[in-house]
Write an enzyme that holds these catalytic residues in place. Structure first.
Site, PDB file in Angstrom:
ATOM      1  N   GLU A  53       0.817  -1.216   0.000  1.00 15.24           N
ATOM      2  CA  GLU A  53       0.000   0.000   0.000  1.00 15.24           C
ATOM      3  C   GLU A  53       0.846   1.260   0.000  1.00 15.24           C
ATOM      4  O   GLU A  53       0.485   2.250  -0.604  1.00 15.24           O
ATOM      5  CB  GLU A  53      -0.941  -0.013   1.213  1.00 15.24           C
ATOM      6  CG  GLU A  53      -2.162   0.894   1.073  1.00 15.24           C
ATOM      7  CD  GLU A  53      -1.866   2.377   1.283  1.00 15.24           C
ATOM      8  OE1 GLU A  53      -2.650   3.217   0.788  1.00 15.24           O
ATOM      9  OE2 GLU A  53      -0.860   2.684   1.957  1.00 15.24           O
ATOM     10  N   ASP A  54       1.980   1.215   0.679  1.00 19.24           N
ATOM     11  CA  ASP A  54       2.848   2.381   0.691  1.00 19.24           C
ATOM     12  C   ASP A  54       4.299   1.929   0.592  1.00 19.24           C
ATOM     13  O   ASP A  54       4.649   0.792   0.949  1.00 19.24           O
ATOM     14  CB  ASP A  54       2.639   3.206   1.963  1.00 19.24           C
ATOM     15  CG  ASP A  54       3.092   4.655   1.794  1.00 19.24           C
ATOM     16  OD1 ASP A  54       3.416   5.050   0.650  1.00 19.24           O
ATOM     17  OD2 ASP A  54       3.114   5.399   2.786  1.00 19.24           O
ATOM     18  N   HIS A 114      -0.183   0.583   7.151  1.00 18.51           N
ATOM     19  CA  HIS A 114      -0.798   1.418   6.118  1.00 18.51           C
ATOM     20  C   HIS A 114       0.279   2.379   5.605  1.00 18.51           C
ATOM     21  O   HIS A 114       1.267   1.951   5.038  1.00 18.51           O
ATOM     22  CB  HIS A 114      -2.006   2.136   6.729  1.00 18.51           C
ATOM     23  CG  HIS A 114      -2.990   2.635   5.730  1.00 18.51           C
ATOM     24  ND1 HIS A 114      -4.267   3.012   6.072  1.00 18.51           N
ATOM     25  CD2 HIS A 114      -2.904   2.846   4.387  1.00 18.51           C
ATOM     26  CE1 HIS A 114      -4.924   3.408   5.004  1.00 18.51           C
ATOM     27  NE2 HIS A 114      -4.106   3.325   3.963  1.00 18.51           N
ATOM     28  N   ILE A 116       3.518   4.919   5.495  1.00 18.43           N
ATOM     29  CA  ILE A 116       4.819   4.905   6.165  1.00 18.43           C
ATOM     30  C   ILE A 116       5.602   6.162   5.814  1.00 18.43           C
ATOM     31  O   ILE A 116       5.358   6.806   4.798  1.00 18.43           O
ATOM     32  CB  ILE A 116       5.655   3.651   5.801  1.00 18.43           C
ATOM     33  CG1 ILE A 116       5.941   3.616   4.295  1.00 18.43           C
ATOM     34  CG2 ILE A 116       4.929   2.390   6.230  1.00 18.43           C
ATOM     35  CD1 ILE A 116       6.815   2.447   3.884  1.00 18.43           C
ATOM     36  N   ASN A 165      -4.523   7.644   7.432  1.00 16.24           N
ATOM     37  CA  ASN A 165      -4.175   6.978   6.178  1.00 16.24           C
ATOM     38  C   ASN A 165      -2.675   7.038   5.926  1.00 16.24           C
ATOM     39  O   ASN A 165      -2.035   6.023   5.682  1.00 16.24           O
ATOM     40  CB  ASN A 165      -4.936   7.628   5.016  1.00 16.24           C
ATOM     41  CG  ASN A 165      -4.674   6.962   3.681  1.00 16.24           C
ATOM     42  OD1 ASN A 165      -3.576   6.995   3.154  1.00 16.24           O
ATOM     43  ND2 ASN A 165      -5.708   6.354   3.119  1.00 16.24           N
ATOM     44  N   ASP A 166      -2.116   8.244   5.996  1.00 14.73           N
ATOM     45  CA  ASP A 166      -0.707   8.425   5.643  1.00 14.73           C
ATOM     46  C   ASP A 166      -0.080   9.457   6.567  1.00 14.73           C
ATOM     47  O   ASP A 166      -0.782  10.267   7.202  1.00 14.73           O
ATOM     48  CB  ASP A 166      -0.596   8.872   4.182  1.00 14.73           C
ATOM     49  CG  ASP A 166       0.802   8.666   3.607  1.00 14.73           C
ATOM     50  OD1 ASP A 166       1.620   7.983   4.250  1.00 14.73           O
ATOM     51  OD2 ASP A 166       1.070   9.183   2.507  1.00 14.73           O
ATOM     52  N   ASN A 221      -5.943  11.697   1.883  1.00 16.94           N
ATOM     53  CA  ASN A 221      -5.282  10.420   1.633  1.00 16.94           C
ATOM     54  C   ASN A 221      -3.771  10.579   1.733  1.00 16.94           C
ATOM     55  O   ASN A 221      -3.234  10.726   2.812  1.00 16.94           O
ATOM     56  CB  ASN A 221      -5.732   9.895   0.261  1.00 16.94           C
ATOM     57  CG  ASN A 221      -5.442   8.430   0.057  1.00 16.94           C
ATOM     58  OD1 ASN A 221      -4.324   8.053  -0.261  1.00 16.94           O
ATOM     59  ND2 ASN A 221      -6.452   7.588   0.240  1.00 16.94           N
TER      60      ASN A 221
END
Length: 310
Positions: A53-54, A114, A116, A165-166, A221
Site C-alpha cells: 500500500e505504501d 498502512h 509509512i 491513512n498516511d 489520503n
C-alpha cells in the site's frame, strides 16, 4: 396551500438527490475508461503477494514497503498479520526481503500497516508506520532501522488520529497525518460523503502538541513534503485534487494552491501520466516512487511493480 408546500419540498428533495447522485458518479469516476500506458521492463516484485500500500525510498536506494493491509471495504487475501519488506533498488537481481520486526507479541499479532514515512537524524534512520490493529482504529508505530530489522520504540495514539491513512515525519516522534474518514464511525463518515460535506482533516502531532492544521477534505489520503521542507502536499482521493500547503511557524498549514486532476488522457493534461493499467497487470495502485531510472508502483491489496522510467 399545504399541498403546494409538500410538492415544493418533494421537488427540492428530488433535485438535491439528483444532484448528489450526479456528484457521486463523478466521485467514483463511474464513466471513466482507462487507456493502458505501460513503461518498459515492468516486472512484478517477488514476495509482495498481498499488496504494497505504501513505500518509501531512502537516498541510498533502499526501498521499504508496507504489505498485507486489511482495510474496510477492500479485499484481503491473507489472514496473517501485515509485514514490512525492503529492497535494494540499485541491485537489479535483488528481490524484496522481509524485515524482522522486533516488538512485543501484541503488536506483531495485530500489525496491519498502512502509510509509512522515514526520518533520518545523524546516522539513525527511524521508520514511522500507520497501524490499524482493529478496523477504524489507528496508531502510529515508531521503529529504528538497524540492518534489516525494525526495532520498536514507541506507540502513538490520540483522539485526533482516528482514521489515519498516511503520514510524513518531521521528527523522530513528530509528523503530519491525514485522516481519510471524518469519523471512526463508518455510517457518519458515509453520510458526510453522500451529503458532500467535507470533514476530513490533517493533524500535526508532537509530544508537546497535537492539533488539526487543515480541514475540509472529503477523504484526505496521501501526504508528502517538498525537498526543502517548506511545502506539504495532500491528496483528496474523492475530490480528485492535490492541495499544496505552506508550512508556517508552529507547523500551521496555509493553502497556496489546489491542483485538480483532470483531462489526464487528453492531448493537454494538467498532470502528466507515466503509467496506467486496466487491472490486467496491477489492481488498485496506491503509490509510486522513482529512483535511479526506476519507478516502483505499489497497490492496496494486489502486487507491486518495478518499471524502467523512459
Amino acid at each position: 396551500m399545504k399541498l403546494s408546500l409538500v410538492a415544493a419540498v418533494v421537488v427540492a428533495v428530488c433535485a438535491f438527490a439528483g444532484h448528489r447522485f450526479i456528484k457521486l458518479r463523478e466521485v467514483v469516476l463511474s464513466s471513466r475508461e482507462v487507456s493502458v500506458k505501460h513503461l518498459p521492463n515492468c516486472q512484478l516484485l517477488k514476495n509482495l503477494d498481498f499488496g504494497a500500500e505504501d513505500l518509501t525510498i531512502l537516498s541510498n536506494g533502499l526501498a521499504i514497503f508496507s504489505t498485507g493491509l486489511k482495510y474496510p471495504g477492500m479485499p484481503s487475501y491473507s489472514e496473517d498479520p501485515g509485514k514490512m519488506y525492503s529492497l535494494d533498488v540499485l541491485d537489479s537481481a535483488a528481490d524484496p526481503v522481509e524485515m524482522e520486526i522486533k516488538a512485543e507479541a501484541e503488536l506483531l499479532e495485530s500489525f496491519n500497516p498502512h502509510g509509512i514515512s522515514v526520518f533520518i537524524e545523524e546516522d539513525s534512520v527511524y521508520v514511522l508506520v500507520v497501524n490499524h490493529p482493529q478496523p477504524r482504529h489507528s496508531q502510529v508505530q515508531i521503529f529504528q532501522l538497524e540492518d534489516n530489522d525494525l526495532i520498536h520504540l514507541k506507540t502513538v495514539t490520540h483522539d485526533l488520529l482516528h482514521s489515519v491513512n498516511d503520514i510524513i515525519a518531521v521528527g523522530v516522534d513528530s509528523f503530519f497525518a491525514t485522516n481519510d474518514a471524518s469519523s471512526p464511525n463508518e455510517f457518519l463518515h458515509l453520510m458526510t460523503v453522500l451529503l458532500g460535506y467535507p470533514q476530513c482533516t490533517v493533524v500535526y502531532y508532537s509530544p508537546a502538541e497535537v492539533t488539526v492544521v487543515a480541514a475540509g477534505f472529503l477523504s484526505a489520503n496521501g501526504i508528502n513534503m517538498s525537498p526543502d521542507g517548506r511545502m506539504v502536499y495532500v491528496s483528496d482521493i474523492l475530490d480528485h485534487e492535490i492541495v499544496v500547503f505552506q508550512i508556517n511557524e508552529g507547523h500551521h498549514l496555509t493553502p497556496v494552491k489546489v491542483i485538480r486532476i483532470q483531462n489526464i488522457q487528453s492531448d493537454r493534461p494538467l498532470v502528466t501520466q507515466v503509467f496506467a493499467d486496466d487491472g490486467t497487470t496491477i489492481i488498485g495502485s496506491s503509490v509510486a516512487a522513482p529512483y535511479g531510472g526506476k519507478l516502483l508502483i505499489g497497490s492496496v491489496y494486489h502486487k507491486a511493480l518495478s518499471c524502467d522510467l523512459e
